[in-house]
Enzyme design. Structure first.
Site, short mmCIF file in Angstrom:
data_model
loop_
_atom_site.label_atom_id
_atom_site.label_comp_id
_atom_site.label_asym_id
_atom_site.label_seq_id
_atom_site.Cartn_x
_atom_site.Cartn_y
_atom_site.Cartn_z
N ASP A 108 -10.61 2.33 2.26
CA ASP A 108 -10.28 1.89 3.71
C ASP A 108 -10.67 2.90 4.17
O ASP A 108 -11.47 1.76 5.46
CB ASP A 108 -8.52 0.74 4.33
CG ASP A 108 -8.20 0.20 3.06
OD1 ASP A 108 -9.04 -0.88 2.39
OD2 ASP A 108 -7.49 0.00 2.66
N LYS A 124 1.04 -0.76 -0.09
CA LYS A 124 -0.17 0.08 -0.03
C LYS A 124 0.98 1.12 0.05
O LYS A 124 0.38 2.35 -0.91
CB LYS A 124 -1.16 0.15 0.91
CG LYS A 124 -2.04 -0.96 1.12
CD LYS A 124 -2.94 -1.46 1.75
CE LYS A 124 -3.90 -2.26 2.04
NZ LYS A 124 -4.99 -2.22 2.25
#
Ligand code: ATR
Length: 303
Positions: free
Chosen positions: A123, A87
């Protein structure tokens, strides 16, 4: 057709589409990636929307993210999801990163637009929607304790809390030194939020947890059978909302303890679902993938 593809398959459509009815246009990249629940969820939404595309698993080794993006773009991919451990590398490999993803410090969704590779983070907002879905309470209205906040999920959820302007954030971690940079960042995002950083052996842990409305486990404790609840029972009260980002097992030791006390509980299926639906809508604006995705994840119990 393979269950898992690698960067070596990203050489031509003939290679990565061998034996497949639909062309691969989307992927999730991670390492390892074999157990990702994203492909069936996204494929169901693609099929339901009548989009002629296949969503694949791509096992990308650390250090290969930039190259993987270049190859996917050259092969006409629409975008990809990004999971552990990529990420941060993915954020660095983008031409443009959405300001919320910058604040969250990571990207999990990539869109290969004609003019640029753009990075987003679903997220954080996916978690906020999960809390609304599961507990019918806006995240902004809650005081939140994020337990095991040293990893990616903890950072995203703590940051989302501050982006939402919550009144109190408690972050707890075994390695308390990891919390320093997170606290410094979120303080700037939300100066009005009371922020407390603690280790598990801090004598005020229970009091601070009891002063919150929502307890969230963002650690990996609870994944393995025999793991203890991440916090002692003294940290919970029956009025607590308790969320575990883990979804397998569906009922972690923390959720089991919370259920015994009469707390309202939920597991990470709702976050998985909502971050996925938001990613899909970044690729295909105007679609409503969530109901189909929910059905596709029906084999995962919601705790
Ligand atoms: P990610 O890969 O998602 O970024 P990670 O680095 O594996 O996540 O970390 C997950 C979290 O679980 C961290 O907060 C970690 O605590 P440390 O920062 O102290 O390592 C936490 N964690 C993992 N095992 C733990 C354990 N046995 N007790 C307490 N916390 C634990």
């Amino acid at each position: 057709m393979k269950q898992v593809y690698t960067i070596g398959d990203l050489v031509s459509r003939e290679v990565h589409d061998a034996g497949a009815a639909k062309g691969a246009r989307l992927a999730v990249i991670g390492h390892p990636i074999a157990h990702s629940a994203s492909p069936p969820m996204h494929q169901a939404a693609l099929d339901a929307a009548g989009i002629d595309a296949r969503y694949i698993r791509l096992d990308i080794e650390p250090g290969q993210v930039g190259e993987a993006f270049a190859r996917m773009r050259a092969l006409g991919f629409i975008g990809c999801n990004v999971t552990v451990p990529h990420k941060l590398d993915a954020m660095a490999a983008c031409d443009e990163v959405h300001p919320d993803a910058q604040a969250l410090g990571a990207v999990n969704t990539i869109r290969f637009d004609e003019d640029a590779t753009r990075g987003f983070n679903t997220d954080g907002p996916g978690f906020a929607r999960a809390i609304e879905d599961d507990f019918h309470a806006p995240l902004a209205s809650l005081k939140v304790a994020v337990v095991g906040a040293g990893g990616g999920a903890g950072q995203a959820i703590a940051t989302q809390g501050c982006l939402s302007g919550i009144a109190k954030l408690v972050v707890v971690n075994r390695t308390v030194a990891k919390l320093g940079p997170l606290v410094a960042r979120v303080r700037l995002l939300s100066p009005q939020t009371e922020i407390v950083a603690l280790s598990f052996d801090d004598p005020s842990l229970a009091d601070h947890c009891l002063s919150c409305d929502l307890i969230v486990n963002t650690s990996s404790v609870g994944l393995k059978s025999g793991d203890p609840p991440i916090v002692p029972v003294a940290c919970l009260k029956k009025e607590h909302l308790v969320y575990d980002t883990i979804y397998q097992p569906a009922v972690t030791p923390l959720l089991a303890m919370a259920n015994t006390l009469g707390c309202r509980t939920a597991n990470g299926v709702s976050m998985l679902l909502n971050q996925g639906a938001l990613a899909f809508q970044l690729w295909f604006p105007g679609t409503t993938p969530l109901p189909t995705m929910r059905v596709a994840l029906g084999h995962l119990s919601r705790g």
